[in-house]
Design an enzyme around this catalytic site. Structure first.
Site, mmCIF file in Angstrom:
data_model
loop_
_atom_site.group_PDB
_atom_site.id
_atom_site.type_symbol
_atom_site.label_atom_id
_atom_site.label_comp_id
_atom_site.label_asym_id
_atom_site.label_seq_id
_atom_site.Cartn_x
_atom_site.Cartn_y
_atom_site.Cartn_z
ATOM 1 N N ASP A 1 25.395 37.400 5.186
ATOM 2 C CA ASP A 1 24.984 36.534 6.288
ATOM 3 C C ASP A 1 26.148 36.152 7.195
ATOM 4 O O ASP A 1 26.010 36.090 8.410
ATOM 5 C CB ASP A 1 24.403 35.242 5.673
ATOM 6 C CG ASP A 1 23.094 34.845 6.308
ATOM 7 O OD1 ASP A 1 22.524 35.666 7.032
ATOM 8 O OD2 ASP A 1 22.655 33.708 6.065
ATOM 9 N N GLY B 1 23.861 22.079 9.763
ATOM 10 C CA GLY B 1 25.044 22.820 9.327
ATOM 11 C C GLY B 1 25.588 23.815 10.329
ATOM 12 O O GLY B 1 24.866 24.320 11.191
ATOM 13 N N ASN C 1 29.830 28.712 9.120
ATOM 14 C CA ASN C 1 30.979 29.330 8.446
ATOM 15 C C ASN C 1 30.979 29.156 6.928
ATOM 16 O O ASN C 1 31.477 30.021 6.214
ATOM 17 C CB ASN C 1 32.294 28.832 9.064
ATOM 18 C CG ASN C 1 32.446 27.338 8.969
ATOM 19 O OD1 ASN C 1 31.462 26.611 8.788
ATOM 20 N ND2 ASN C 1 33.655 26.861 9.091
ATOM 21 N N PRO D 1 19.983 24.750 8.530
ATOM 22 C CA PRO D 1 21.177 25.596 8.595
ATOM 23 C C PRO D 1 21.386 26.094 10.020
ATOM 24 O O PRO D 1 20.485 25.978 10.861
ATOM 25 C CB PRO D 1 20.852 26.773 7.675
ATOM 26 C CG PRO D 1 19.411 26.695 7.346
ATOM 27 C CD PRO D 1 18.840 25.421 7.905
ATOM 28 N N CYS E 1 37.212 25.029 10.229
ATOM 29 C CA CYS E 1 37.443 23.905 11.139
ATOM 30 C C CYS E 1 38.825 23.293 11.012
ATOM 31 O O CYS E 1 39.422 22.868 11.988
ATOM 32 C CB CYS E 1 36.401 22.827 10.861
ATOM 33 S SG CYS E 1 36.330 22.399 9.118
ATOM 34 N N GLU F 1 33.232 13.189 4.098
ATOM 35 C CA GLU F 1 32.460 13.850 3.049
ATOM 36 C C GLU F 1 33.312 13.900 1.782
ATOM 37 O O GLU F 1 34.522 13.689 1.826
ATOM 38 C CB GLU F 1 32.046 15.256 3.499
ATOM 39 C CG GLU F 1 31.091 15.172 4.687
ATOM 40 C CD GLU F 1 30.304 16.445 4.959
ATOM 41 O OE1 GLU F 1 30.918 17.501 5.099
ATOM 42 O OE2 GLU F 1 29.065 16.347 5.038
HETATM 43 P P1 NDP Z 1 27.644 24.131 16.737
HETATM 44 O O1 NDP Z 1 28.097 22.780 17.134
HETATM 45 O O2 NDP Z 1 27.315 25.091 17.782
HETATM 46 O O3 NDP Z 1 26.358 24.030 15.801
HETATM 47 C C1 NDP Z 1 26.341 23.242 14.630
HETATM 48 C C2 NDP Z 1 24.900 22.972 14.245
HETATM 49 O O4 NDP Z 1 24.319 22.074 15.188
HETATM 50 C C3 NDP Z 1 24.022 24.227 14.257
HETATM 51 O O5 NDP Z 1 23.087 24.140 13.212
HETATM 52 C C4 NDP Z 1 23.366 24.129 15.623
HETATM 53 O O6 NDP Z 1 22.178 24.865 15.739
HETATM 54 C C5 NDP Z 1 23.114 22.631 15.715
HETATM 55 N N1 NDP Z 1 22.937 22.134 17.073
HETATM 56 C C6 NDP Z 1 23.350 22.700 18.241
HETATM 57 N N2 NDP Z 1 22.999 21.912 19.283
HETATM 58 C C7 NDP Z 1 22.350 20.834 18.768
HETATM 59 C C8 NDP Z 1 21.753 19.669 19.337
HETATM 60 N N3 NDP Z 1 21.776 19.445 20.649
HETATM 61 N N4 NDP Z 1 21.181 18.777 18.510
HETATM 62 C C9 NDP Z 1 21.187 18.964 17.178
HETATM 63 N N5 NDP Z 1 21.716 20.054 16.578
HETATM 64 C C10 NDP Z 1 22.309 20.978 17.358
HETATM 65 O O7 NDP Z 1 28.780 24.708 15.765
HETATM 66 P P2 NDP Z 1 28.859 26.147 15.094
HETATM 67 O O8 NDP Z 1 27.685 26.388 14.228
HETATM 68 O O9 NDP Z 1 29.188 27.140 16.162
HETATM 69 O O10 NDP Z 1 30.117 25.953 14.123
HETATM 70 C C11 NDP Z 1 31.417 26.003 14.574
HETATM 71 C C12 NDP Z 1 31.954 24.604 14.825
HETATM 72 O O11 NDP Z 1 31.775 23.807 13.673
HETATM 73 C C13 NDP Z 1 33.438 24.611 15.095
HETATM 74 O O12 NDP Z 1 33.745 23.732 16.137
HETATM 75 C C14 NDP Z 1 34.025 24.092 13.813
HETATM 76 O O13 NDP Z 1 35.274 23.489 13.946
HETATM 77 C C15 NDP Z 1 32.981 23.139 13.343
HETATM 78 N N6 NDP Z 1 33.091 22.938 11.905
HETATM 79 C C16 NDP Z 1 33.538 21.725 11.433
HETATM 80 C C17 NDP Z 1 33.743 21.532 10.081
HETATM 81 C C18 NDP Z 1 34.214 20.216 9.537
HETATM 82 O O14 NDP Z 1 33.967 19.943 8.365
HETATM 83 N N7 NDP Z 1 34.890 19.380 10.288
HETATM 84 C C19 NDP Z 1 33.504 22.609 9.115
HETATM 85 C C20 NDP Z 1 32.984 23.810 9.710
HETATM 86 C C21 NDP Z 1 32.800 23.961 11.074
HETATM 87 P P3 NDP Z 1 22.240 26.433 16.083
HETATM 88 O O15 NDP Z 1 23.658 26.871 16.066
HETATM 89 O O16 NDP Z 1 21.433 27.043 15.032
HETATM 90 O O17 NDP Z 1 21.692 26.574 17.442
#
Ligand code: NDP
Length: 487
Positions: A89, A145, A148, A172, A279, A461
């Site tokens: 995945d 979520g 990554n 997710p 992240c 967390e």
């Molecule tokens: P996104 O912010 O694009 O998405 C995160 C989640 O939020 C996804 O499930 C996404 O849905 C959802 N989402 C998007 N827009 C909305 C909204 N308006 N309202 C509610 N939910 C929404 O991040 P990525 O998935 O691209 O992940 C990468 C980012 O995550 C990086 O910036 C990274 O640094 C951060 N990250 C932080 C961590 C930490 O613990 N601090 C750990 C891992 C990653 P969908 O994508 O399905 O559209």
């Protein structure tokens, strides 16, 4: 294959109005079809989670803990199957999924499962009275979520939420729908009431529906800063609680007295594990001028030996990036670095063959990249790239490097390498970051709080600190004398 929702204890495709294909990042072949949840599906998930919450909250901590511990055993017994799903995945090497992702999820369930019976309030001895507090669950919580670390993120949210007596609906990332379902099955088989951990699939619109649902009490997001801001604003309209684990552009500082071999090892871990899609990565590597050249030589040498290739091969050390679009975004950052005057010392190109000579042109592969001759103001040194790209920056003094390291709106993580124990603590105490390491990097034991400061997040967390984010305190005053009344 179909990636279902998991609602009220059963796999369901929901109302099935809209769907998309999920792809394997290693070859961009479709893995299966995912059905987007709509408002009826969300309503069904909330109803089921509320029902489960009313059963679950009456259980003792020990009873809740037993379910979490059993679910952890189930995950561990399915390590190879779940690791293989995660690798398909996400595109990360199977060696990583086997060693880290699933066991980190199980660690969280064991930690919070073991702690559930110990969650307690305080007692206050008062004049002719006493008082006590009860940490009570919030209700139905939502977890959203990133892609990554899909199962780890789901478990880091679910374990403390459930241990405290809440139920959870988890969404997710649309790019990684698989392993949250495995977690949901494990909870059910471990004896959780149906609906205690529901999974809804979909993109940001589904996340938005959860944020705006009046009967969801709390949102915990792992994602980008821009999504974090939208969720914070959406949750504010309902005065919902939020935990935000967001992005970063973290500094890793290597002083002249550091053990260079260890510092190089940590720099590699801090940048190239999981294709650099982490992240907390230390992507701004500040190296003292005295050791700059020898550090760079050793780093380049070891970077060029990283085995990029088929994520399913146990010998692979770096797999494929999550999507074509993400890979193209990283290539744009690399071009930006070059055009702003930085020197690309190694990597940053799409390899045609992997380390065993197999054709990998159909996958989202990039070789690990190192930039030098960097300036703090360059885009590659300011923006989160979220890929295998690091910038080496030279510094001369402690004061200078602290100021430069803090010159960012992010505040997720930071690392310092030095053999001077006083300097190590002195510098770390001045860095504006929530999660820090001295003489290592990216180690996240369940016992330590994890999270960011500044724009990298809210709340924590893992550890005991997570409990306060999934409970609300009730204060109770108990009179032992007569009521004194002026009336
Ligand atoms: P996104 O912010 O694009 O998405 C995160 C989640 O939020 C996804 O499930 C996404 O849905 C959802 N989402 C998007 N827009 C909305 C909204 N308006 N309202 C509610 N939910 C929404 O991040 P990525 O998935 O691209 O992940 C990468 C980012 O995550 C990086 O910036 C990274 O640094 C951060 N990250 C932080 C961590 C930490 O613990 N601090 C750990 C891992 C990653 P969908 O994508 O399905 O559209």
């Amino acid at each position: 294959m179909v990636y279902s929702q998991f609602v009220d204890g059963v796999l369901t495709t929901g109302s099935k109005r809209e769907s998309w294909l999920n792809y394997n990042p290693a070859n961009n072949n479709p893995l299966g079809e995912v059905f987007q949840a709509n408002d009826q599906d969300i309503e069904a998930a909330v109803n089921s989670s509320e029902k489960a919450f009313h059963i679950w909250r009456t259980k003792t901590g020990a009873e809740r803990g037993r379910v979490l511990l059993k679910a952890a055993d189930i995950l561990r017994s399915r390590l190879e199957k779940i690791a293989s799903l995660e690798t398909q995945d996400v595109g990360k090497p199977i060696s990583e999924s086997l060693a880290v992702d699933i066991s980190s999820a199980a660690d969280a369930m064991e930690y919070f499962g073991g702690m559930a019976a110990g969650i307690h309030g305080e007692f206050f001895d008062l004049k002719n009275a006493f008082g006590y507090t009860r940490p009570e669950p919030l209700g139905v919580c939502a977890g959203i979520g990133a892609w990554n670390y899909p199962i780890q993120i789901a478990a880091w949210k679910a374990a403390p939420a459930l241990a405290c007596g809440n139920s959870m609906i988890f969404k997710p990332s649309e790019l990684t729908p698989a392993t949250a379902l495995e977690l949901a099955k494990a909870f059910m088989e471990a004896g959780a009431p149906p609906g205690l951990f529901n999974v809804v699939q979909g993109d940001g619109r589904v996340g938005g529906m959860l944020v705006n649902h009046p009967r969801i009490a709390k949102i915990s997001l792992t994602g980008s800063v821009s999504t974090g801001k939208k969720i914070f604003a959406g949750a504010a309209a309902h005065l919902k609680r939020v935990t935000l684990e967001l992005g970063g552009k973290s500094p890793l500082i290597v002083f002249e007295d550091a053990d260079i071999h260890n510092a190089v090892s940590a720099t590699l871990l801090a940048n190239f594990y999981s294709q650099g899609e982490v992240c907390s990565n230390g992507t701004r590597v500040f190296v003292h001028r005295q050791i700059f050249d020898s550090f760079l030589m050793k780093l380049k040498d070891r970077t060029e030996k990283i085995r990029v290739g088929d994520p399913a091969d146990p010998d692979t050390q770096m797999g494929a990036l999550i999507s074509k679009a993400h890979m193209e975004k990283i290539i744009r950052f690399i071009e930006s670095g070059k055009s702003s005057g930085a020197t690309l010392v190694t990597g940053g190109f799409r390899p045609e063959k992997d380390f065993k000579g197999r054709d990998i042109t159909s996958g989202n592969f990039l070789t690990p990249a190192i930039f030098t001759d960097c300036d703090d103001s360059m885009e590659i040194c300011k923006e989160e790239i979220f890929g295998p790209v690091l910038s080496i920056l030279c510094f001369d003094s402690e004061e200078e490097v602290i100021e430069r390291a803090n010159n960012t709106s992010f505040g997720l993580a930071a690392g310092v390498f030095t053999n001077d124990i006083k300097r190590g603590h002195r510098v770390i105490h001045q860095l504006q970051a929530g999660t820090c390491w001295i003489n290592n990097y990216n180690i996240t034991p369940i016992e330590l709080p994890f999270g960011g400061n500044k724009q990298s997040g809210q709340g924590r967390e893992n550890s005991l600190a997570a409990i306060q984010h999934y409970t609300q305190l009730k204060s109770v005053y108990v009179e032992l004398g007569d009521v004194e009344s002026p009336y």
